[in-house]
Design a protein around this motif. Sequence first.
Motif, PDB file in Angstrom:
ATOM      1  N   LEU A 127     -22.932   0.011 -18.789  1.00  0.00           N
ATOM      2  CA  LEU A 127     -22.284  -0.970 -19.834  1.00  0.00           C
ATOM      3  C   LEU A 127     -20.846  -0.996 -20.453  1.00  0.00           C
ATOM      4  O   LEU A 127     -20.302  -1.846 -20.511  1.00  0.00           O
ATOM      5  CB  LEU A 127     -23.368  -1.064 -21.148  1.00  0.00           C
ATOM      6  CG  LEU A 127     -22.872  -1.864 -22.562  1.00  0.00           C
ATOM      7  CD1 LEU A 127     -22.932  -3.340 -22.020  1.00  0.00           C
ATOM      8  CD2 LEU A 127     -23.551  -1.800 -23.652  1.00  0.00           C
TER       9      LEU A 127
ATOM     10  N   TRP B 276     -28.453   3.159 -25.111  1.00  0.00           N
ATOM     11  CA  TRP B 276     -27.151   3.350 -24.538  1.00  0.00           C
ATOM     12  C   TRP B 276     -26.580   4.725 -24.820  1.00  0.00           C
ATOM     13  O   TRP B 276     -25.635   5.003 -23.878  1.00  0.00           O
ATOM     14  CB  TRP B 276     -26.133   2.331 -25.240  1.00  0.00           C
ATOM     15  CG  TRP B 276     -26.817   0.814 -25.526  1.00  0.00           C
ATOM     16  CD1 TRP B 276     -26.947   0.432 -26.572  1.00  0.00           C
ATOM     17  CD2 TRP B 276     -26.845   0.060 -24.327  1.00  0.00           C
ATOM     18  NE1 TRP B 276     -27.407  -0.815 -26.328  1.00  0.00           N
ATOM     19  CE2 TRP B 276     -27.690  -1.307 -24.859  1.00  0.00           C
ATOM     20  CE3 TRP B 276     -27.106   0.225 -22.985  1.00  0.00           C
ATOM     21  CZ2 TRP B 276     -27.873  -2.145 -24.173  1.00  0.00           C
ATOM     22  CZ3 TRP B 276     -27.362  -0.970 -22.163  1.00  0.00           C
ATOM     23  CH2 TRP B 276     -27.723  -2.000 -22.695  1.00  0.00           C
TER      24      TRP B 276
ATOM     25  N   GLY C 294     -25.849   3.159 -20.634  1.00  0.00           N
ATOM     26  CA  GLY C 294     -24.623   3.001 -21.572  1.00  0.00           C
ATOM     27  C   GLY C 294     -23.389   3.165 -20.744  1.00  0.00           C
ATOM     28  O   GLY C 294     -22.377   2.471 -21.104  1.00  0.00           O
TER      29      GLY C 294
ATOM     30  N   PRO D  80     -23.108   8.787 -23.445  1.00  0.00           N
ATOM     31  CA  PRO D  80     -23.845   7.584 -22.957  1.00  0.00           C
ATOM     32  C   PRO D  80     -24.765   8.011 -22.110  1.00  0.00           C
ATOM     33  O   PRO D  80     -24.680   8.854 -21.260  1.00  0.00           O
ATOM     34  CB  PRO D  80     -22.607   7.059 -22.113  1.00  0.00           C
ATOM     35  CG  PRO D  80     -21.411   7.608 -22.811  1.00  0.00           C
ATOM     36  CD  PRO D  80     -21.732   9.042 -23.368  1.00  0.00           C
TER      37      PRO D  80
END
Length: 108
Positions: free
Chosen positions: A98, A16, A95, A91
């Motif tokens: 997400l 991530w 990531g 990130p």
Amino acid sequence: MDEQGPAGGELSESPWERRCPDCAGTGTAAGAQWAEWDRSRDRLRRLRDEGEGTRVLGELAAWLLAEHEATRPATARRARCGRCGGVGTVPTEAGAALLAFLRRHRTD
Ligand SMILES: [Zn+2]
């Protein structure tokens, strides 16, 4: 690089996030004014050291270096990294996806 930033040592396995490339994971970066000040100081030090063969040049460089020391920037030498906001990581593409998912489906 073994230097650990605010995120500690666990991020190497994280899909991530990755170490911030701007601050190398420290969460801080040299202030822009300091970077220029440091460059000038290093130039003067080299001139002073290389000028030792020529006494006048060495003395002039030493005097300029002392003057330069008096012009230190008033800002903090290390400032919070502008890219990661002090976290030390950014990130990854996964990531970021997400985070976008969590923002879309947050239920608080
Ligand atoms: Zn950073």
